[in-house]
Scaffold this motif. Structure first.
Motif, PDB file in Angstrom:
ATOM      1  N   LYS A 147       0.834  -1.025   0.026  1.00 29.27           N
ATOM      2  CA  LYS A 147       0.003   0.004   0.115  1.00 29.27           C
ATOM      3  C   LYS A 147       0.944   1.223   0.083  1.00 29.27           C
ATOM      4  O   LYS A 147       0.423   2.285  -0.402  1.00 29.27           O
ATOM      5  CB  LYS A 147      -1.037   0.066   1.233  1.00 29.27           C
ATOM      6  N   ASN A 148       2.202   1.147   0.454  1.00 27.50           N
ATOM      7  CA  ASN A 148       2.937   2.269   0.205  1.00 27.50           C
ATOM      8  C   ASN A 148       3.056   2.890  -1.075  1.00 27.50           C
ATOM      9  O   ASN A 148       3.376   4.003  -1.461  1.00 27.50           O
ATOM     10  CB  ASN A 148       4.234   2.128   0.944  1.00 27.50           C
ATOM     11  N   ALA A 149       3.392   1.860  -1.970  1.00 31.35           N
ATOM     12  CA  ALA A 149       3.243   2.430  -3.600  1.00 31.35           C
ATOM     13  C   ALA A 149       2.048   3.407  -3.944  1.00 31.35           C
ATOM     14  O   ALA A 149       2.284   4.283  -4.738  1.00 31.35           O
ATOM     15  CB  ALA A 149       3.249   1.298  -4.300  1.00 31.35           C
ATOM     16  N   TYR A 150       0.862   3.109  -3.378  1.00 35.00           N
ATOM     17  CA  TYR A 150      -0.193   3.976  -3.824  1.00 35.00           C
ATOM     18  C   TYR A 150      -0.220   5.194  -2.900  1.00 35.00           C
ATOM     19  O   TYR A 150      -0.646   6.191  -3.444  1.00 35.00           O
ATOM     20  CB  TYR A 150      -1.540   3.111  -3.556  1.00 35.00           C
ATOM     21  N   GLN A 151       0.157   5.060  -1.608  1.00 35.10           N
ATOM     22  CA  GLN A 151       0.413   6.240  -0.843  1.00 35.10           C
ATOM     23  C   GLN A 151       1.519   7.102  -1.855  1.00 35.10           C
ATOM     24  O   GLN A 151       1.225   8.442  -1.814  1.00 35.10           O
ATOM     25  CB  GLN A 151       0.889   6.063   0.245  1.00 35.10           C
ATOM     26  N   PHE A 152       2.517   6.821  -2.278  1.00 36.81           N
ATOM     27  CA  PHE A 152       3.443   7.334  -2.959  1.00 36.81           C
ATOM     28  C   PHE A 152       2.984   7.937  -4.085  1.00 36.81           C
ATOM     29  O   PHE A 152       3.045   9.021  -4.268  1.00 36.81           O
ATOM     30  CB  PHE A 152       4.614   6.621  -3.029  1.00 36.81           C
ATOM     31  N   LEU A 153       2.019   7.422  -4.911  1.00 44.40           N
ATOM     32  CA  LEU A 153       1.504   7.483  -5.949  1.00 44.40           C
ATOM     33  C   LEU A 153       0.567   9.000  -5.759  1.00 44.40           C
ATOM     34  O   LEU A 153       0.592  10.029  -6.213  1.00 44.40           O
ATOM     35  CB  LEU A 153       0.963   6.684  -6.883  1.00 44.40           C
ATOM     36  N   SER A 154      -0.367   8.749  -4.822  1.00 40.11           N
ATOM     37  CA  SER A 154      -1.289   9.872  -4.474  1.00 40.11           C
ATOM     38  C   SER A 154      -0.657  11.103  -4.018  1.00 40.11           C
ATOM     39  O   SER A 154      -0.731  11.984  -4.159  1.00 40.11           O
ATOM     40  CB  SER A 154      -2.387   9.102  -3.587  1.00 40.11           C
ATOM     41  N   GLN A 155       0.337  10.814  -2.770  1.00 42.46           N
ATOM     42  CA  GLN A 155       0.640  11.930  -2.207  1.00 42.46           C
ATOM     43  C   GLN A 155       1.946  12.674  -3.017  1.00 42.46           C
ATOM     44  O   GLN A 155       1.848  14.145  -2.996  1.00 42.46           O
ATOM     45  CB  GLN A 155       1.414  11.485  -1.041  1.00 42.46           C
ATOM     46  N   SER A 156       2.826  12.232  -3.985  1.00 40.12           N
ATOM     47  CA  SER A 156       3.609  12.930  -4.518  1.00 40.12           C
ATOM     48  C   SER A 156       2.950  13.681  -5.729  1.00 40.12           C
ATOM     49  O   SER A 156       3.308  14.653  -5.922  1.00 40.12           O
ATOM     50  CB  SER A 156       4.681  11.587  -5.045  1.00 40.12           C
ATOM     51  N   ILE A 157       1.816  12.830  -6.285  1.00 39.96           N
ATOM     52  CA  ILE A 157       1.243  13.984  -7.123  1.00 39.96           C
ATOM     53  C   ILE A 157       0.627  15.272  -6.435  1.00 39.96           C
ATOM     54  O   ILE A 157       0.661  16.495  -7.024  1.00 39.96           O
ATOM     55  CB  ILE A 157       0.083  13.377  -7.746  1.00 39.96           C
ATOM     56  N   GLN A 158       0.101  14.890  -5.389  1.00 45.19           N
ATOM     57  CA  GLN A 158      -0.536  16.267  -4.737  1.00 45.19           C
ATOM     58  C   GLN A 158       0.491  17.301  -4.288  1.00 45.19           C
ATOM     59  O   GLN A 158      -0.019  18.589  -4.307  1.00 45.19           O
ATOM     60  CB  GLN A 158      -1.201  15.858  -3.309  1.00 45.19           C
ATOM     61  N   VAL A 159       1.827  17.017  -3.902  1.00 41.38           N
ATOM     62  CA  VAL A 159       2.904  18.105  -3.744  1.00 41.38           C
ATOM     63  C   VAL A 159       3.738  18.428  -4.801  1.00 41.38           C
ATOM     64  O   VAL A 159       4.673  19.314  -4.699  1.00 41.38           O
ATOM     65  CB  VAL A 159       3.443  17.337  -2.562  1.00 41.38           C
ATOM     66  N   PHE A 160       3.719  17.856  -5.886  1.00 39.34           N
ATOM     67  CA  PHE A 160       4.544  17.897  -7.156  1.00 39.34           C
ATOM     68  C   PHE A 160       4.639  19.350  -7.711  1.00 39.34           C
ATOM     69  O   PHE A 160       3.469  19.795  -7.855  1.00 39.34           O
ATOM     70  CB  PHE A 160       4.375  16.907  -8.231  1.00 39.34           C
ATOM     71  N   PRO A 161       5.413  19.882  -7.898  1.00 42.14           N
ATOM     72  CA  PRO A 161       5.609  21.347  -8.549  1.00 42.14           C
ATOM     73  C   PRO A 161       4.617  21.460  -9.772  1.00 42.14           C
ATOM     74  O   PRO A 161       4.639  20.291 -10.443  1.00 42.14           O
ATOM     75  CB  PRO A 161       6.957  21.673  -8.930  1.00 42.14           C
ATOM     76  N   ASP A 162       4.025  22.698  -9.811  1.00 43.09           N
ATOM     77  CA  ASP A 162       3.199  22.843 -11.209  1.00 43.09           C
ATOM     78  C   ASP A 162       4.280  22.870 -12.308  1.00 43.09           C
ATOM     79  O   ASP A 162       5.510  23.023 -12.282  1.00 43.09           O
ATOM     80  CB  ASP A 162       2.646  24.201 -11.063  1.00 43.09           C
ATOM     81  N   PRO A 163       3.619  22.628 -13.580  1.00 44.90           N
ATOM     82  CA  PRO A 163       4.473  22.591 -14.831  1.00 44.90           C
ATOM     83  C   PRO A 163       5.253  23.756 -14.814  1.00 44.90           C
ATOM     84  O   PRO A 163       6.407  23.613 -15.293  1.00 44.90           O
ATOM     85  CB  PRO A 163       3.512  22.324 -15.778  1.00 44.90           C
ATOM     86  N   GLU A 164       4.885  24.940 -14.761  1.00 44.17           N
ATOM     87  CA  GLU A 164       5.490  26.308 -14.785  1.00 44.17           C
ATOM     88  C   GLU A 164       6.549  26.213 -14.054  1.00 44.17           C
ATOM     89  O   GLU A 164       7.636  26.896 -14.149  1.00 44.17           O
ATOM     90  CB  GLU A 164       4.431  27.462 -14.677  1.00 44.17           C
ATOM     91  N   GLN A 165       6.515  25.532 -12.731  1.00 42.77           N
ATOM     92  CA  GLN A 165       7.726  25.810 -11.874  1.00 42.77           C
ATOM     93  C   GLN A 165       8.766  24.842 -12.570  1.00 42.77           C
ATOM     94  O   GLN A 165      10.149  25.101 -12.567  1.00 42.77           O
ATOM     95  CB  GLN A 165       7.194  25.141 -10.570  1.00 42.77           C
ATOM     96  N   LEU A 166       8.277  23.825 -12.922  1.00 45.42           N
ATOM     97  CA  LEU A 166       9.319  22.825 -13.715  1.00 45.42           C
ATOM     98  C   LEU A 166      10.115  23.377 -14.964  1.00 45.42           C
ATOM     99  O   LEU A 166      11.179  23.260 -15.039  1.00 45.42           O
ATOM    100  CB  LEU A 166       8.655  21.624 -14.268  1.00 45.42           C
ATOM    101  N   LYS A 167       9.038  24.118 -15.648  1.00 44.84           N
ATOM    102  CA  LYS A 167       9.680  24.894 -16.597  1.00 44.84           C
ATOM    103  C   LYS A 167      10.985  25.996 -16.324  1.00 44.84           C
ATOM    104  O   LYS A 167      12.100  26.106 -16.930  1.00 44.84           O
ATOM    105  CB  LYS A 167       8.624  25.581 -17.499  1.00 44.84           C
ATOM    106  N   THR A 168      10.397  26.490 -15.228  1.00 45.63           N
ATOM    107  CA  THR A 168      11.549  27.492 -14.668  1.00 45.63           C
ATOM    108  C   THR A 168      12.911  26.874 -14.161  1.00 45.63           C
ATOM    109  O   THR A 168      14.023  27.147 -14.536  1.00 45.63           O
ATOM    110  CB  THR A 168      10.937  28.302 -13.532  1.00 45.63           C
ATOM    111  N   ASP A 169      12.671  25.508 -13.551  1.00 42.68           N
ATOM    112  CA  ASP A 169      14.076  24.629 -13.067  1.00 42.68           C
ATOM    113  C   ASP A 169      14.657  24.276 -14.488  1.00 42.68           C
ATOM    114  O   ASP A 169      15.781  24.369 -14.342  1.00 42.68           O
ATOM    115  CB  ASP A 169      13.496  23.486 -12.485  1.00 42.68           C
ATOM    116  N   PHE A 170      13.924  23.946 -15.591  1.00 40.58           N
ATOM    117  CA  PHE A 170      14.745  23.546 -16.692  1.00 40.58           C
ATOM    118  C   PHE A 170      15.561  24.726 -17.325  1.00 40.58           C
ATOM    119  O   PHE A 170      16.744  24.391 -17.923  1.00 40.58           O
ATOM    120  CB  PHE A 170      13.643  22.876 -17.661  1.00 40.58           C
TER     121      PHE A 170
END
Ligand SMILES: C[S@@+](CC[C@H](N)C(=O)[O-])C[C@H]1O[C@@H](n2cnc3c(N)ncnc32)[C@H](O)[C@@H]1O
Length: 241
Positions: free
Chosen positions: A191-214
């Motif tokens: 079940k940790n695998a599903y928690q990782f999937l769900s929780q990491s999506i919720q806190v992952f930076p917005d695409p615009e932030q990623l673009k700035t990082d790139f």
């Protein structure tokens, strides 16, 4: 010593937690990927390949966090590469990739923050669903850039949060809050695998932030292509022009 009762932080797990998690689910990974995405992952991967190869002369490819080799396999079917490689730090995922790809790609065990390849080795560096596992984005991007030749491209596919408030509230939140936990119960051994999937999506930076990082990492012409109402985004850029 008493066993640790500390629970791993599954929004931002460390590398060894991530590796154990993927080693543990390698047998079910392909099925789950398809099940949890309602089969859309096949379409998303094809879009990744199309976006990566569009108008680009490309002889060599490196797939970071290649997992079971699904995306690399689609690249190899779509185009004839002189040299194709995949890198992953989970032995069990790599074993699945080996079964899928045979000798058509070189598969290397290693951490994608410290790539075991010389500078300028590849035309194209790609990765699917790996950015949420990155521990140090600056280091990761500078390694991706280092192994690219001048004018080489990076193209990644990642799960993101839909922007449309209606889709977010009535489709995606129930998906994260109910569908994923329900699937977690159904396949409760990991079940940790599903928690990782769900929780990491919720806190992952917005695409615009990623673009700035790139862009900060020195990539040019950075583009974002949302698919399926922004449930995934393809982010692409060019190195060293
Ligand atoms: C969600 S899976 C994606 C697998 C594959 N790219 C796909 O599209 O199905 C993430 C993969 O990245 C690998 N990974 C995570 N962190 C890594 C790291 N620091 N170095 C190398 N591989 C890593 C995991 O072992 C896992 O196989």
């Amino acid at each position: 010593m008493a066993p640790s009762t500390e629970r791993p932080n599954l929004a931002h797990p460390d590398s060894s937690t991530i590796r154990s998690l993927f080693n543990a689910i390698s047998d079910q990974y392909d099925f789950l990927n398809s099940f949890l995405s309602f089969g859309l992952e096949a379409f998303w991967r094809k879009q990744l390949v199309r976006e990566a190869l569009r108008g680009f002369r490309c002889d060599s490819i490196l797939d970071l966090g290649a997992g079971t080799g699904k995306s690399l396999n689609i690249f190899l079917k779509a185009h004839s590469f002189r040299y194709a490689a995949g890198c992953d730090f989970s032995d069990r995922m790599l074993q699945k990739a080996k079964e899928r790809l045979g000798d058509s790609a070189v598969l290397v065990a290693g951490d994608f923050h410290e790539l075991p390849f010389p500078d300028g080795s590849f035309d194209l560096v790609t990765g699917s669903f790996i950015l949420r596992s990155v521990q140090d984005m600056n280091r990761f991007l500078s390694e991706a850039k280092r192994v690219l030749r001048k004018g080489g491209r990076v193209v990644f596919l990642e799960l993101t949060r839909p922007r449309n408030p209606f889709v977010w509230q009535y489709v995606y939140q129930p998906y994260l809050k109910f569908y994923i936990p329900f699937s977690g119960k159904l396949f409760s051994r990991h079940k940790n695998a599903y928690q990782f999937l769900s929780q990491s999506i919720q806190v992952f930076p917005d695409p615009e932030q990623l673009k700035t990082d790139f862009e900060s990492a020195g990539f040019k012409h950075v583009s974002l292509k949302p698919l399926s109402f922004g449930a995934v985004t393809i982010i692409a850029g060019t190195a060293h022009e």
